[in-house]
Design a protein around this motif. Sequence first.
Motif, PDB file in Angstrom:
ATOM      1  N   ARG A 100     -21.366  -5.146 -14.315  1.00 32.23           N
ATOM      2  CA  ARG A 100     -21.637  -4.927 -12.887  1.00 32.23           C
ATOM      3  C   ARG A 100     -23.125  -5.066 -12.590  1.00 32.23           C
ATOM      4  NH1 ARG A 100     -18.063  -0.816 -10.266  1.00 32.23           N
ATOM      5  NH2 ARG A 100     -18.919  -1.871  -8.447  1.00 32.23           N
ATOM      6  N   LEU A 101     -23.440  -5.343 -11.344  1.00 36.81           N
ATOM      7  CA  LEU A 101     -24.825  -5.341 -10.888  1.00 36.81           C
ATOM      8  C   LEU A 101     -25.249  -3.906 -10.617  1.00 36.81           C
ATOM      9  CD1 LEU A 101     -25.235  -8.228  -8.264  1.00 36.81           C
ATOM     10  CD2 LEU A 101     -26.273  -8.073 -10.522  1.00 36.81           C
ATOM     11  N   ALA A 102     -26.496  -3.609 -10.932  1.00 35.98           N
ATOM     12  CA  ALA A 102     -27.032  -2.281 -10.648  1.00 35.98           C
ATOM     13  C   ALA A 102     -28.479  -2.428 -10.181  1.00 35.98           C
ATOM     14  CB  ALA A 102     -26.973  -1.402 -11.896  1.00 35.98           C
ATOM     15  N   LYS A 103     -28.883  -1.488  -9.353  1.00 36.80           N
ATOM     16  CA  LYS A 103     -30.268  -1.449  -8.889  1.00 36.80           C
ATOM     17  C   LYS A 103     -31.004  -0.420  -9.743  1.00 36.80           C
ATOM     18  CE  LYS A 103     -33.101  -0.990  -4.788  1.00 36.80           C
ATOM     19  NZ  LYS A 103     -33.083  -0.837  -3.329  1.00 36.80           N
ATOM     20  N   PHE A 104     -32.114  -0.834 -10.322  1.00 43.08           N
ATOM     21  CA  PHE A 104     -32.886   0.022 -11.218  1.00 43.08           C
ATOM     22  C   PHE A 104     -34.247   0.331 -10.619  1.00 43.08           C
ATOM     23  CE2 PHE A 104     -29.926  -2.289 -13.854  1.00 43.08           C
ATOM     24  CZ  PHE A 104     -29.466  -1.331 -14.737  1.00 43.08           C
ATOM     25  N   GLN A 105     -34.674   1.567 -10.802  1.00 43.50           N
ATOM     26  CA  GLN A 105     -36.038   1.953 -10.474  1.00 43.50           C
ATOM     27  C   GLN A 105     -36.595   2.575 -11.748  1.00 43.50           C
ATOM     28  OE1 GLN A 105     -36.459   4.610  -7.146  1.00 43.50           O
ATOM     29  NE2 GLN A 105     -38.677   4.732  -7.379  1.00 43.50           N
ATOM     30  N   ASP A 110     -41.511  -0.153 -11.120  1.00 45.74           N
ATOM     31  CA  ASP A 110     -40.817  -1.436 -11.027  1.00 45.74           C
ATOM     32  C   ASP A 110     -39.400  -1.199 -10.499  1.00 45.74           C
ATOM     33  OD1 ASP A 110     -40.368  -4.133 -11.282  1.00 45.74           O
ATOM     34  OD2 ASP A 110     -40.124  -4.115 -13.460  1.00 45.74           O
ATOM     35  N   GLU A 111     -38.959  -2.041  -9.559  1.00 42.11           N
ATOM     36  CA  GLU A 111     -37.616  -1.919  -8.987  1.00 42.11           C
ATOM     37  C   GLU A 111     -36.968  -3.301  -8.984  1.00 42.11           C
ATOM     38  OE1 GLU A 111     -36.163  -0.568  -4.721  1.00 42.11           O
ATOM     39  OE2 GLU A 111     -37.357   0.991  -5.697  1.00 42.11           O
ATOM     40  N   PHE A 112     -35.715  -3.391  -9.446  1.00 44.28           N
ATOM     41  CA  PHE A 112     -35.044  -4.683  -9.527  1.00 44.28           C
ATOM     42  C   PHE A 112     -33.537  -4.487  -9.609  1.00 44.28           C
ATOM     43  CE2 PHE A 112     -35.909  -3.197 -13.754  1.00 44.28           C
ATOM     44  CZ  PHE A 112     -34.771  -3.510 -14.488  1.00 44.28           C
ATOM     45  N   ASP A 125     -29.192  -4.092 -22.245  1.00 44.62           N
ATOM     46  CA  ASP A 125     -29.540  -5.503 -22.140  1.00 44.62           C
ATOM     47  C   ASP A 125     -29.029  -5.953 -20.786  1.00 44.62           C
ATOM     48  OD1 ASP A 125     -30.762  -5.940 -24.682  1.00 44.62           O
ATOM     49  OD2 ASP A 125     -28.772  -5.828 -25.588  1.00 44.62           O
ATOM     50  N   LEU A 126     -29.916  -6.549 -20.013  1.00 42.84           N
ATOM     51  CA  LEU A 126     -29.613  -6.902 -18.632  1.00 42.84           C
ATOM     52  C   LEU A 126     -29.807  -8.387 -18.385  1.00 42.84           C
ATOM     53  CD1 LEU A 126     -31.721  -4.039 -17.007  1.00 42.84           C
ATOM     54  CD2 LEU A 126     -29.261  -4.006 -17.440  1.00 42.84           C
ATOM     55  N   GLU A 127     -29.169  -8.862 -17.320  1.00 38.05           N
ATOM     56  CA  GLU A 127     -29.396 -10.221 -16.846  1.00 38.05           C
ATOM     57  C   GLU A 127     -29.877 -10.115 -15.408  1.00 38.05           C
ATOM     58  OE1 GLU A 127     -26.757 -14.015 -17.350  1.00 38.05           O
ATOM     59  OE2 GLU A 127     -26.144 -12.960 -15.513  1.00 38.05           O
ATOM     60  N   VAL A 128     -31.131 -10.532 -15.196  1.00 30.85           N
ATOM     61  CA  VAL A 128     -31.714 -10.506 -13.859  1.00 30.85           C
ATOM     62  C   VAL A 128     -31.373 -11.833 -13.190  1.00 30.85           C
ATOM     63  CG1 VAL A 128     -33.834 -10.279 -12.519  1.00 30.85           C
ATOM     64  CG2 VAL A 128     -33.581  -9.019 -14.676  1.00 30.85           C
ATOM     65  N   PRO A 129     -30.665 -11.793 -12.047  1.00 19.90           N
ATOM     66  CA  PRO A 129     -30.266 -13.042 -11.377  1.00 19.90           C
ATOM     67  C   PRO A 129     -31.481 -13.898 -11.021  1.00 19.90           C
ATOM     68  CG  PRO A 129     -29.195 -11.145 -10.366  1.00 19.90           C
ATOM     69  CD  PRO A 129     -30.221 -10.617 -11.325  1.00 19.90           C
ATOM     70  N   GLY A 130     -31.294 -15.189 -11.124  1.00 23.13           N
ATOM     71  CA  GLY A 130     -32.353 -16.114 -10.725  1.00 23.13           C
ATOM     72  C   GLY A 130     -32.487 -16.166  -9.218  1.00 23.13           C
ATOM     73  N   VAL A 131     -33.681 -16.451  -8.747  1.00 17.84           N
ATOM     74  CA  VAL A 131     -33.942 -16.523  -7.317  1.00 17.84           C
ATOM     75  C   VAL A 131     -34.255 -17.974  -6.948  1.00 17.84           C
ATOM     76  CG1 VAL A 131     -35.426 -15.671  -5.444  1.00 17.84           C
ATOM     77  CG2 VAL A 131     -34.870 -14.184  -7.368  1.00 17.84           C
ATOM     78  N   LYS A 132     -33.720 -18.428  -5.842  1.00 19.86           N
ATOM     79  CA  LYS A 132     -33.981 -19.773  -5.313  1.00 19.86           C
ATOM     80  C   LYS A 132     -33.707 -20.860  -6.353  1.00 19.86           C
ATOM     81  CE  LYS A 132     -37.317 -18.208  -1.951  1.00 19.86           C
ATOM     82  NZ  LYS A 132     -38.671 -18.281  -1.426  1.00 19.86           N
ATOM     83  N   GLY A 133     -32.492 -20.822  -6.937  1.00 19.57           N
ATOM     84  CA  GLY A 133     -32.087 -21.874  -7.858  1.00 19.57           C
ATOM     85  C   GLY A 133     -32.569 -21.712  -9.292  1.00 19.57           C
ATOM     86  N   ARG A 134     -33.345 -20.708  -9.576  1.00 18.07           N
ATOM     87  CA  ARG A 134     -33.819 -20.485 -10.950  1.00 18.07           C
ATOM     88  C   ARG A 134     -32.718 -19.848 -11.779  1.00 18.07           C
ATOM     89  NH1 ARG A 134     -39.629 -18.082  -9.359  1.00 18.07           N
ATOM     90  NH2 ARG A 134     -40.573 -20.051  -8.723  1.00 18.07           N
TER      91      ARG A 134
END
Length: 165
Positions: A100-105, A110-112, A125-134
């Motif tokens: 699942r996606l989660a919001k971390f502080q 740092d917040e993501f 271990d997390l996967e940070v979604p790419g932004v603007k096609g990355r």
Amino acid sequence: MSTTESERLRGLLEPLVAAKDLDLEEIEVSRAGRRRVLRIVVDSEDGVDLDECAEVSRAISEKLDESDAMGEDEYQLEVTSPGAERPLTERRHYVRATGRLAKFQLHEGDEFVARILTVDDEGLDLEVPGVKGRKPTARRVEFARIAKARVELEFTRKDKKEEEA
């Protein structure tokens, strides 16, 4: 609710909830007019459905009627599940939120938002979604660095069965 009252209720109710293969997540006592409200939050690896909440509610009600844990005052008992956007505070919460996606502080500010891939004793271990096609990026976060975390609702989330296929 005083710590002593909370500890006494937890000591009384936790074995009963555990016997139903559920975790006792939270106990809250509040006032609603003259009556007190006892709110019990339960969960399990597979979540909790309405029938399970009703069954646990009956068992808790019987146990409380046998004891003097709630005193002589009238009270209303509510047994519920944690809800979709509950805070992640225990390792088991993160395990249940895997995929699942989660919001971390983080404590350092740092917040993501990231998808929880795996959980071990030290962290995630997390996967940070790419932004603007990355492309998405991998990130490791230790539990000690997390100040707050909460599952994000996803309306287009892939079903676990699709991911496993």
